[in-house]
Design a protein around this motif. Sequence first.
Motif, mmCIF file in Angstrom:
data_model
loop_
_atom_site.group_PDB
_atom_site.id
_atom_site.type_symbol
_atom_site.label_atom_id
_atom_site.label_comp_id
_atom_site.label_asym_id
_atom_site.label_seq_id
_atom_site.Cartn_x
_atom_site.Cartn_y
_atom_site.Cartn_z
ATOM 1 N N ASN A 1 14.769 -7.361 -9.040
ATOM 2 C CA ASN A 1 16.202 -7.148 -8.786
ATOM 3 C C ASN A 1 16.523 -6.110 -7.715
ATOM 4 O O ASN A 1 17.618 -5.540 -7.717
ATOM 5 N N TRP A 2 15.617 -5.860 -6.769
ATOM 6 C CA TRP A 2 15.953 -4.953 -5.680
ATOM 7 C C TRP A 2 16.970 -5.597 -4.753
ATOM 8 O O TRP A 2 17.067 -6.833 -4.654
ATOM 9 N N ALA A 3 17.740 -4.766 -4.068
ATOM 10 C CA ALA A 3 18.774 -5.239 -3.144
ATOM 11 C C ALA A 3 18.798 -4.314 -1.940
ATOM 12 O O ALA A 3 19.172 -3.140 -2.061
ATOM 13 N N ASP A 4 18.377 -4.815 -0.790
ATOM 14 C CA ASP A 4 18.312 -4.020 0.432
ATOM 15 C C ASP A 4 17.527 -2.735 0.167
ATOM 16 O O ASP A 4 16.345 -2.803 -0.163
ATOM 17 N N GLU A 5 18.139 -1.579 0.264
ATOM 18 C CA GLU A 5 17.419 -0.322 0.051
ATOM 19 C C GLU A 5 17.646 0.247 -1.349
ATOM 20 O O GLU A 5 17.314 1.406 -1.612
ATOM 21 N N VAL A 6 18.176 -0.601 -2.256
ATOM 22 C CA VAL A 6 18.499 -0.139 -3.605
ATOM 23 C C VAL A 6 17.495 -0.712 -4.591
ATOM 24 O O VAL A 6 17.400 -1.931 -4.751
ATOM 25 N N PRO A 7 16.735 0.126 -5.292
ATOM 26 C CA PRO A 7 15.792 -0.382 -6.292
ATOM 27 C C PRO A 7 16.495 -0.742 -7.591
ATOM 28 O O PRO A 7 17.695 -0.477 -7.768
ATOM 29 N N GLU A 8 15.749 -1.348 -8.497
ATOM 30 C CA GLU A 8 16.310 -1.699 -9.800
ATOM 31 C C GLU A 8 16.766 -0.445 -10.546
ATOM 32 O O GLU A 8 17.860 -0.408 -11.118
ATOM 33 N N ASP A 9 15.937 0.579 -10.567
ATOM 34 C CA ASP A 9 16.245 1.858 -11.192
ATOM 35 C C ASP A 9 16.106 2.959 -10.146
ATOM 36 O O ASP A 9 15.393 2.787 -9.154
ATOM 37 N N PRO A 10 16.794 4.081 -10.318
ATOM 38 C CA PRO A 10 16.672 5.179 -9.339
ATOM 39 C C PRO A 10 15.213 5.516 -9.059
ATOM 40 O O PRO A 10 14.420 5.713 -9.971
ATOM 41 N N ASP A 11 14.871 5.564 -7.759
ATOM 42 C CA ASP A 11 13.474 5.744 -7.373
ATOM 43 C C ASP A 11 13.436 6.289 -5.956
ATOM 44 O O ASP A 11 13.694 5.559 -4.990
ATOM 45 N N ALA A 12 13.098 7.571 -5.840
ATOM 46 C CA ALA A 12 13.073 8.198 -4.517
ATOM 47 C C ALA A 12 11.992 7.623 -3.625
ATOM 48 O O ALA A 12 12.054 7.728 -2.402
ATOM 49 N N GLY A 13 10.984 6.973 -4.227
ATOM 50 C CA GLY A 13 9.894 6.423 -3.432
ATOM 51 C C GLY A 13 10.031 4.939 -3.139
ATOM 52 O O GLY A 13 9.066 4.314 -2.669
ATOM 53 N N PHE A 14 11.229 4.375 -3.348
ATOM 54 C CA PHE A 14 11.357 2.924 -3.227
ATOM 55 C C PHE A 14 11.089 2.423 -1.809
ATOM 56 O O PHE A 14 10.480 1.364 -1.627
ATOM 57 N N LEU A 15 11.538 3.138 -0.787
ATOM 58 C CA LEU A 15 11.355 2.636 0.574
ATOM 59 C C LEU A 15 9.882 2.589 0.953
ATOM 60 O O LEU A 15 9.449 1.666 1.672
ATOM 61 N N ASP A 16 9.086 3.531 0.482
ATOM 62 C CA ASP A 16 7.636 3.456 0.706
ATOM 63 C C ASP A 16 7.059 2.251 -0.027
ATOM 64 O O ASP A 16 6.175 1.555 0.495
ATOM 65 N N ARG A 17 7.546 2.003 -1.227
ATOM 66 C CA ARG A 17 7.090 0.838 -1.994
ATOM 67 C C ARG A 17 7.470 -0.455 -1.277
ATOM 68 O O ARG A 17 6.653 -1.382 -1.182
ATOM 69 N N ARG A 18 8.688 -0.498 -0.766
ATOM 70 C CA ARG A 18 9.138 -1.692 -0.036
ATOM 71 C C ARG A 18 8.269 -1.939 1.191
ATOM 72 O O ARG A 18 7.852 -3.074 1.454
ATOM 73 N N ALA A 19 7.966 -0.891 1.950
ATOM 74 C CA ALA A 19 7.122 -1.055 3.141
ATOM 75 C C ALA A 19 5.736 -1.560 2.757
ATOM 76 O O ALA A 19 5.167 -2.422 3.433
ATOM 77 N N ALA A 20 5.172 -1.045 1.669
ATOM 78 C CA ALA A 20 3.844 -1.490 1.223
ATOM 79 C C ALA A 20 3.879 -2.945 0.790
ATOM 80 O O ALA A 20 2.971 -3.729 1.120
ATOM 81 N N ALA A 21 4.917 -3.336 0.063
ATOM 82 C CA ALA A 21 5.037 -4.721 -0.393
ATOM 83 C C ALA A 21 5.171 -5.676 0.786
ATOM 84 O O ALA A 21 4.558 -6.760 0.801
ATOM 85 N N PHE A 22 5.982 -5.304 1.779
ATOM 86 C CA PHE A 22 6.165 -6.152 2.953
ATOM 87 C C PHE A 22 4.851 -6.313 3.707
ATOM 88 O O PHE A 22 4.502 -7.406 4.167
ATOM 89 N N GLN A 23 4.121 -5.208 3.875
ATOM 90 C CA GLN A 23 2.847 -5.246 4.584
ATOM 91 C C GLN A 23 1.873 -6.197 3.896
ATOM 92 O O GLN A 23 1.246 -7.055 4.541
ATOM 93 N N ALA A 24 1.747 -6.075 2.569
ATOM 94 C CA ALA A 24 0.816 -6.924 1.832
ATOM 95 C C ALA A 24 1.263 -8.378 1.848
ATOM 96 O O ALA A 24 0.428 -9.290 1.898
ATOM 97 N N TYR A 25 2.569 -8.615 1.800
ATOM 98 C CA TYR A 25 3.072 -9.998 1.849
ATOM 99 C C TYR A 25 2.672 -10.656 3.164
ATOM 100 O O TYR A 25 2.169 -11.788 3.180
ATOM 101 N N TYR A 26 2.881 -9.951 4.266
ATOM 102 C CA TYR A 26 2.480 -10.513 5.558
ATOM 103 C C TYR A 26 0.988 -10.775 5.614
ATOM 104 O O TYR A 26 0.538 -11.833 6.068
ATOM 105 N N GLU A 27 0.199 -9.823 5.139
ATOM 106 C CA GLU A 27 -1.252 -9.964 5.192
ATOM 107 C C GLU A 27 -1.746 -11.189 4.417
ATOM 108 O O GLU A 27 -2.779 -11.761 4.763
ATOM 109 N N ASN A 28 -1.027 -11.583 3.398
ATOM 110 C CA ASN A 28 -1.521 -12.620 2.493
ATOM 111 C C ASN A 28 -0.810 -13.955 2.626
ATOM 112 O O ASN A 28 -1.026 -14.847 1.799
ATOM 113 N N MET A 29 0.007 -14.116 3.655
ATOM 114 C CA MET A 29 0.733 -15.370 3.852
ATOM 115 C C MET A 29 0.488 -15.929 5.258
ATOM 116 O O MET A 29 0.266 -15.171 6.203
#
Length: 516
Positions: free
Chosen positions: A251-279
């Motif tokens: 349920n993330w939306a743009d730069e807003v995580p599901e629950d308050p999370d100061a590290g969400f943007l780092d998590r988003r960047a990591a997820a995007f990187q891995a998605y590209y690597e594996n598709m």
Amino acid sequence: MSRSPGNPSRRTVLLGGAAALGATTFAGSTLAHALPGAGGRPLADPFTLGVASGDPLPDGMVLWTRLAPEPTADDGRGGMPDRVVPVRWEVAEDERFTRIVRRGEAQATPELGHSVHVELSGLRPGAEYYYRFRAENAVSPTGFTRTAPAPGSLEALLMCFASCSHFGQGHFTAYRRMAEDQPHLILHLGDYQYEYAGDSDDVREVRGPETRTLANYRQRHAQYKTDPDLQLAHATAPWLVVWDDHETENNWADEVPEDPDAGFLDRRAAAFQAYYENMPLRRSARPQGIDMRLYRRIRWGGLADFHMLDTRQYRDDQLCGDGVQAGCDGRLSPDRSITGAEQERWLLKNLRSSDARWDVLGQQVFFSKIDLTPGAEEGYNMDAWDGYVANRDRIADGLSRVRNGVVLTGDVHRHWAAEVKRTHDDPSTPAVGTELVTTSITSGGDGSDDGNEDVIAENPHVKFSSNRRGYVRTRFTAEDMRADFRTLRKVTEPGAPAETARSFAVQDGVRALNPA
């Protein structure tokens, strides 16, 4: 080399070979493996994740693999040394590779998780090809792919689409059944993998913690890719992929995580990187930090334009909570957007200029208005287009201007078929298009025979629903589009057969679902 949908092709050698070899040997090369590791220590088969192709054009496509002799290693490196590894690739017109038409070398780098994305050009339109990779003395499994037809071609298209494959909640048999249909093209509409840690109720063990780091996401993608049924589906047709939420976080939306999370943007960047690597994605999709351009158009001759959308990266945050809500009037605001303004302009421009027989939106969440609360009270899902009504109505108006508009959807773990209205305020108004919603591959477990009759009674534009797992098989021609809702009664056990629960046909220019 073209063929009619439903007729056997030379891909039967892959399907038959996979059945004969079984899960263990199909998942990797059956030849000798001697990729040197650090200090000269020999590593096991580096092709444990299989091969894939995607984003076909009339003269080429993307070929993909990722080297990982220890695919579920906790550090996410797949057992690979910290160095560049040359990977040779070959493309041929026959499964024995006696008629090789292209060959070359790519570099698998640690920076991209030792993944390889080869962008081919110069091939013949509407043609079938086999491909494979070599690293040192190891040879990958063989993949089968095809180019898109020549511009203007109205050659028939057999396409399957899927969504929501949770490794822990079932076996990926539906991917194998999809491969056995021998489609020209496969679309995956999101939730290809799930971020959650394993659960005691899981049917299959999920490796690693909840994914938050690049190592976590690489490990999770790799575990999914070791599944032989998923490997088979990737190896038998080119794919078009887009994500939903679980490739990053629920349920993330743009730069807003599901629950308050100061590290969400780092998590988003990591997820995007891995998605590209594996598709099997083109370089144009390679992420830049927290940004990744995933929406794009793929043209299939003159028959179909596929407009692949991203409804997560640019959306306004969900209102009134993420679930089904009543009385949430903010959803009607003209400023709310699920696509973002730039993607909306891009899509409406494409629709205005389209000369395709069928314009197909490949996207994630329920598009049509759907009242999910029985009785006089109305309740809508704020995580779907019902939470972004004005944005949806502008897209629906765009669909009314094309010859045939079809919306393909995932996310909800149920099959649905609906007719899209321009505003849905008056159910008696003509439809502007149709919506086909695929159930999940495994998410939600086996499901049930619940046909959601109470919801259908509330929504006369909705024509069908099923709570079983499976996928949707479609056949596009110049005259009509047929959709078969394929279901499996069990995913908690492997090997279930697939059956067609319901079929619909849409005639050229009619914009309505009819039983087939």
